[in-house]
Design an enzyme around this catalytic site. Structure first.
Site, PDB file in Angstrom:
ATOM      1  N   GLY A   1       8.626  -2.393  -3.728  1.00 43.78           N
ATOM      2  CA  GLY A   1       7.813  -3.607  -3.767  1.00 43.78           C
ATOM      3  C   GLY A   1       8.670  -4.853  -3.895  1.00 43.78           C
ATOM      4  O   GLY A   1       8.389  -5.890  -3.274  1.00 43.78           O
ATOM      5  N   ASP A   2       9.733  -4.767  -4.677  1.00 44.14           N
ATOM      6  CA  ASP A   2      10.627  -5.925  -4.857  1.00 44.14           C
ATOM      7  C   ASP A   2      11.327  -6.254  -3.544  1.00 44.14           C
ATOM      8  O   ASP A   2      11.481  -7.435  -3.178  1.00 44.14           O
ATOM      9  CB  ASP A   2      11.674  -5.629  -5.933  1.00 44.14           C
ATOM     10  CG  ASP A   2      11.038  -5.112  -7.202  1.00 44.14           C
ATOM     11  OD1 ASP A   2       9.897  -5.529  -7.499  1.00 44.14           O
ATOM     12  OD2 ASP A   2      11.657  -4.283  -7.885  1.00 44.14           O
TER      13      ASP A   2
ATOM     14  N   LEU B   1       0.834  -1.211   0.000  1.00 43.26           N
ATOM     15  CA  LEU B   1       0.000   0.000   0.000  1.00 43.26           C
ATOM     16  C   LEU B   1       0.862   1.252   0.000  1.00 43.26           C
ATOM     17  O   LEU B   1       0.463   2.278   0.558  1.00 43.26           O
ATOM     18  CB  LEU B   1      -0.897  -0.012   1.247  1.00 43.26           C
ATOM     19  CG  LEU B   1      -1.690  -1.301   1.542  1.00 43.26           C
ATOM     20  CD1 LEU B   1      -2.309  -1.248   2.943  1.00 43.26           C
ATOM     21  CD2 LEU B   1      -2.785  -1.506   0.498  1.00 43.26           C
TER      22      LEU B   1
ATOM     23  N   GLY C   1       1.821   1.019   4.185  1.00 40.57           N
ATOM     24  CA  GLY C   1       2.190  -0.311   4.668  1.00 40.57           C
ATOM     25  C   GLY C   1       1.776  -1.422   3.725  1.00 40.57           C
ATOM     26  O   GLY C   1       1.831  -1.261   2.498  1.00 40.57           O
TER      27      GLY C   1
HETATM   28  N1  LIG Z   1       6.630   6.515   1.107  1.00 38.57           N
HETATM   29  C1  LIG Z   1       6.858   5.403   1.801  1.00 38.57           C
HETATM   30  N2  LIG Z   1       7.190   5.456   3.115  1.00 38.57           N
HETATM   31  C2  LIG Z   1       7.436   4.348   3.842  1.00 38.57           C
HETATM   32  N3  LIG Z   1       7.382   3.098   3.332  1.00 38.57           N
HETATM   33  C3  LIG Z   1       7.046   2.975   2.035  1.00 38.57           C
HETATM   34  C4  LIG Z   1       6.762   4.102   1.201  1.00 38.57           C
HETATM   35  N4  LIG Z   1       6.484   3.656  -0.038  1.00 38.57           N
HETATM   36  C5  LIG Z   1       6.584   2.317   0.015  1.00 38.57           C
HETATM   37  N5  LIG Z   1       6.922   1.902   1.253  1.00 38.57           N
HETATM   38  C6  LIG Z   1       7.137   0.524   1.706  1.00 38.57           C
HETATM   39  O1  LIG Z   1       7.452  -0.284   0.580  1.00 38.57           O
HETATM   40  C7  LIG Z   1       6.427  -1.257   0.363  1.00 38.57           C
HETATM   41  C8  LIG Z   1       6.184  -1.432  -1.117  1.00 38.57           C
HETATM   42  O2  LIG Z   1       5.750  -0.208  -1.670  1.00 38.57           O
HETATM   43  P1  LIG Z   1       4.736  -0.091  -2.884  1.00 38.57           P
HETATM   44  O3  LIG Z   1       3.383  -0.484  -2.468  1.00 38.57           O
HETATM   45  O4  LIG Z   1       4.925   1.294  -3.424  1.00 38.57           O
HETATM   46  O5  LIG Z   1       5.308  -1.202  -3.890  1.00 38.57           O
HETATM   47  P2  LIG Z   1       5.247  -1.299  -5.468  1.00 38.57           P
HETATM   48  O6  LIG Z   1       4.193  -0.382  -6.007  1.00 38.57           O
HETATM   49  O7  LIG Z   1       5.188  -2.710  -5.819  1.00 38.57           O
HETATM   50  O8  LIG Z   1       6.697  -0.708  -5.833  1.00 38.57           O
HETATM   51  P3  LIG Z   1       7.666  -0.972  -7.087  1.00 38.57           P
HETATM   52  O9  LIG Z   1       6.810  -1.456  -8.227  1.00 38.57           O
HETATM   53  O10 LIG Z   1       8.299   0.372  -7.352  1.00 38.57           O
HETATM   54  O11 LIG Z   1       8.663  -1.960  -6.620  1.00 38.57           O
HETATM   55  C9  LIG Z   1       5.217  -0.775   1.155  1.00 38.57           C
HETATM   56  O12 LIG Z   1       4.418  -1.856   1.577  1.00 38.57           O
HETATM   57  C10 LIG Z   1       5.872  -0.054   2.321  1.00 38.57           C
HETATM   58  O13 LIG Z   1       6.258  -0.977   3.322  1.00 38.57           O
HETATM   59  O1  LIG Z   2       8.176  -2.469 -16.527  1.00 42.74           O
HETATM   60  P1  LIG Z   2       8.075  -3.404 -15.336  1.00 42.74           P
HETATM   61  O2  LIG Z   2       8.706  -4.734 -15.634  1.00 42.74           O
HETATM   62  O3  LIG Z   2       6.698  -3.498 -14.768  1.00 42.74           O
HETATM   63  O4  LIG Z   2       8.935  -2.747 -14.170  1.00 42.74           O
HETATM   64  C1  LIG Z   2      10.320  -2.552 -14.331  1.00 42.74           C
HETATM   65  C2  LIG Z   2      10.855  -1.766 -13.160  1.00 42.74           C
HETATM   66  O5  LIG Z   2      10.213  -0.486 -13.031  1.00 42.74           O
HETATM   67  O6  LIG Z   2      10.598  -2.495 -11.970  1.00 42.74           O
HETATM   68  C3  LIG Z   2      11.679  -2.333 -11.047  1.00 42.74           C
HETATM   69  C4  LIG Z   2      11.162  -1.753  -9.777  1.00 42.74           C
HETATM   70  O7  LIG Z   2      10.163  -2.551  -9.230  1.00 42.74           O
HETATM   71  C5  LIG Z   2      12.720  -1.474 -11.759  1.00 42.74           C
HETATM   72  O8  LIG Z   2      14.017  -1.939 -11.471  1.00 42.74           O
HETATM   73  C6  LIG Z   2      12.374  -1.588 -13.213  1.00 42.74           C
HETATM   74  O9  LIG Z   2      12.801  -0.474 -13.962  1.00 42.74           O
END
Ligand SMILES: Nc1ncnc2c1ncn2[C@@H]1O[C@H](COP(=O)(O)OP(=O)(O)OP(=O)(O)O)[C@@H](O)[C@H]1O
Ligand SMILES: O=P(O)(O)OC[C@@]1(O)O[C@H](CO)[C@@H](O)[C@@H]1O
Length: 313
Positions: A251-252, A221, A225
């Site tokens: 997220g990774d 989220l 969180g």
């Molecule tokens: N601004 C923030 N402050 C604190 N924690 C954060 C913040 N943004 C993300 N997080 C932490 O990172 C986790 C993953 O974030 P997010 O939901 O943005 O993942 P995502 O969209 O899959 O990211 P990405 O695709 O860039 O890897 C969250 O569950 C939270 O624990």
């Molecule tokens: O284009 P996709 O495959 O959805 O996402 C790729 C990407 O944004 O995901 C990683 C962060 O999660 C970056 O290292 C990379 O550039």
């Protein structure tokens, strides 16, 4: 060992600027180039924290050679392709606002897709604890690639965690067979085709995904969180407040933290949000190490009230 598969990896180029102003000439303060792609980042985070991992990915062209160099000593199986690996650009502003420009990536031929699957199948025979299948699919790849990967893994008795979006997520999640799915809230809303505002909305959506034949759903989220949802229980956790520098790879790193952890699901969730928060405080696609993790500051709530609004968490 945790195996990762990234069909569409990237060279991640990050530009740090004070503020993104459309139509202006902006002076870049710092720039960095790192290995990227979702599964690659999971492997990099696991490795940085002393876990055994291998990344499987296609590489091609000059950017493929650059990616290979950036991967350093990360254990990898690289599948050669003709088209060039993509470069993705991130712009981060002083307040942590992150803007991403992701290319669609190389076009893989049918033979190259088969090579990737064969390389993956060989690694699956090394009996990994998990297979992580992550990211978008490159051009020319059928949207059911992740469903195929799940069947390969099932035939080798390996559980699969999936982190993707759009059509590949819809096709794979609908086919079922994933032990863990990690959508963020927007990806889950798009998958179900309805807006999600409250904890109850998110849990209901995640349970629907579970009912298609999947195991757990870890819904991240952002700053609010993450929720971990299984057939009966739900946990919400939030990491320490951080000054955001780049959200790329948060997220990774959350997924890596969850998979690296031992113990019951809620303890894994706490690790996930700690690793995610730590990633956000670091520049570009940099992954956190043990000294960056503040697990003791994580807040955990079992079965959070359905009426809580995610935006207020
Ligand atoms: N601004 C923030 N402050 C604190 N924690 C954060 C913040 N943004 C993300 N997080 C932490 O990172 C986790 C993953 O974030 P997010 O939901 O943005 O993942 P995502 O969209 O899959 O990211 P990405 O695709 O860039 O890897 C969250 O569950 C939270 O624990
Ligand atoms: O284009 P996709 O495959 O959805 O996402 C790729 C990407 O944004 O995901 C990683 C962060 O999660 C970056 O290292 C990379 O550039």
């Amino acid at each position: 060992m945790i195996l990762t598969c990234t069909p569409n990896p990237s060279v991640d180029h990050t530009l740090e600027i004070p503020e993104l102003l459309q139509g202006e000439i902006l002076r870049v303060q710092t720039s960095r180039t790192e290995a990227g792609g979702k599964g690659v980042n999971v492997s990099r985070a696991l490795r940085r924290n002393g876990r055994d991992t291998t990344a499987v990915l296609p590489v091609g062209g000059a950017q493929g050679a650059e990616l290979t160099a950036l991967l350093g000593d990360l254990p990898c199986v690289r599948v050669p392709i003709t088209d060039a690996t993509r470069t993705n650009v991130t712009v981060t502003e002083a307040d942590g606002t992150t803007t991403k420009l992701n290319s669609s990536g190389p076009a893989l031929t049918p033979a190259e897709i088969e090579d990737l699957l064969a390389a993956l199948d060989a690694e699956l025979q090394r009996d990994p604890r998990w297979l992580v299948a992550s990211g978008s699919l490159p051009g020319g790849t059928p949207p059911d690639l992740y469903a195929r990967i799940a069947r390969l893994a099932a035939a080798r008795g390996v559980q699969v965690a999936l982190d993707t979006s759009g059509k590949p997520l819809e096709t794979a999640a609908g086919a079922g067979g994933f032990a863990l799915l990690k959508p963020n809230m927007e990806e889950l809303a798009a998958l179900l085709g309805r807006p999600l505002e409250t904890v109850g909305d998110v849990v209901g959506a995640a349970r629907e995904v579970v009912s298609w034949g999947n195991g757990l759903v870890l819904v991240t989220l952002g700053a609010h969180g993450a929720l971990l949802v299984d057939r009966e229980r739900t946990w919400w956790a939030q990491g320490p407040a951080v000054v955001p520098r780049s959200t790329v790879g948060a997220g990774d790193c959350s997924l890596a933290g969850y998979l690296a952890a031992e113990g019951p699901p809620e303890e894994r969730l706490c690790q996930a949000v700690a690793w995610g928060a730590a990633a956000v405080a670091l520049p570009g696609t940099t992954v956190p190490g043990p000294a960056d993790l503040r697990v003791e500051e994580v807040r955990l709530v079992a079965d959070p009230p359905a009426e809580w609004r995610v935006a207020d968490l």
